[in-house]
Design a protein around this motif. Sequence first.
Motif, short mmCIF file in Angstrom:
data_model
loop_
_atom_site.label_atom_id
_atom_site.label_comp_id
_atom_site.label_asym_id
_atom_site.label_seq_id
_atom_site.Cartn_x
_atom_site.Cartn_y
_atom_site.Cartn_z
N PRO A 77 1.00 -0.95 -0.41
CA PRO A 77 0.15 0.27 -0.09
C PRO A 77 0.76 1.60 -0.43
O PRO A 77 -0.07 2.41 -0.16
CB PRO A 77 -0.60 0.08 1.27
N ASP A 78 1.83 1.30 0.25
CA ASP A 78 2.50 1.98 0.10
C ASP A 78 2.97 2.95 -1.82
O ASP A 78 2.96 2.17 -2.63
CB ASP A 78 4.64 2.07 0.58
N VAL A 79 2.82 4.20 -1.48
CA VAL A 79 2.67 4.44 -3.39
C VAL A 79 3.22 6.43 -2.61
O VAL A 79 3.30 6.76 -2.14
CB VAL A 79 1.26 4.73 -3.26
N ALA A 80 3.95 6.65 -4.42
CA ALA A 80 4.52 8.02 -4.29
C ALA A 80 3.25 9.00 -4.96
O ALA A 80 2.59 8.01 -5.89
CB ALA A 80 5.65 7.92 -4.90
N VAL A 81 3.00 10.33 -4.94
CA VAL A 81 2.03 10.80 -5.68
C VAL A 81 3.29 11.71 -5.88
O VAL A 81 3.61 11.98 -5.99
CB VAL A 81 0.81 11.34 -5.18
N GLU A 82 1.88 12.77 -7.49
CA GLU A 82 2.58 13.23 -8.03
C GLU A 82 2.07 13.39 -8.83
O GLU A 82 1.17 13.59 -9.99
CB GLU A 82 4.23 13.66 -9.61
N MET A 83 1.70 15.59 -8.85
CA MET A 83 0.69 15.99 -10.57
C MET A 83 1.31 17.11 -10.54
O MET A 83 2.25 17.97 -9.56
CB MET A 83 -0.45 16.34 -8.86
N ASP A 84 1.10 18.32 -11.73
CA ASP A 84 1.16 19.44 -11.26
C ASP A 84 0.88 20.46 -12.91
O ASP A 84 -0.01 19.39 -13.53
CB ASP A 84 3.19 19.40 -12.52
N CYS A 85 0.77 21.28 -12.98
CA CYS A 85 -0.02 22.09 -13.31
C CYS A 85 0.34 23.67 -13.57
O CYS A 85 2.06 23.92 -13.49
CB CYS A 85 -1.97 22.56 -12.61
#
Length: 166
Positions: A77-85
């Motif tokens: 269940p360990d995840v990394a996240v990334e979002m950009d705009c």
Amino acid sequence: MRAMRLKKREVTDKKVLGEILEECDVVRIGAVDEEGMFIVPVNFGYDFDMREETTRLVLYFHGAAEGRKAEAFALNPDVAVEMDCCHELITGNYTCSYSYAYRSIMGKGRVSRITSDEEKQYALSRIMEHAAPDADLVFSREMLERTAVFRIDITHFTGKERKKKG
């Protein structure tokens, strides 16, 4: 956590972090399974509590109940996240002086599957509020039964911004 190398680009203002969350349409989730690392882009909704001393961020998304993504989350269940705009080309006087203006959030957390109908409806409403705020929301029993809904409790994240000059 490792300090950001270019402190001048770090976003710590909670209001600006909230703006970035609102401006981004897609979060990319990095996960690991038996085949290795992979990234999946998903639309999302969120809860962002700016009042607390330690800022709380929860992301919500939906998908299939089977397949690589769902299996990977169940396995690890360990995840990394990334979002950009807010992308905009920054031109320069020579090739390597070109760059890009942007705003982004990167972090890590733990993903879990939501099982109760009440929590699913809440998460799906958060997704729709972010993606299509004027849409009418109707959650049928059949839809709730066949839709896998997930949440990521973000344990650490940073914001970053590169502004276009002048």
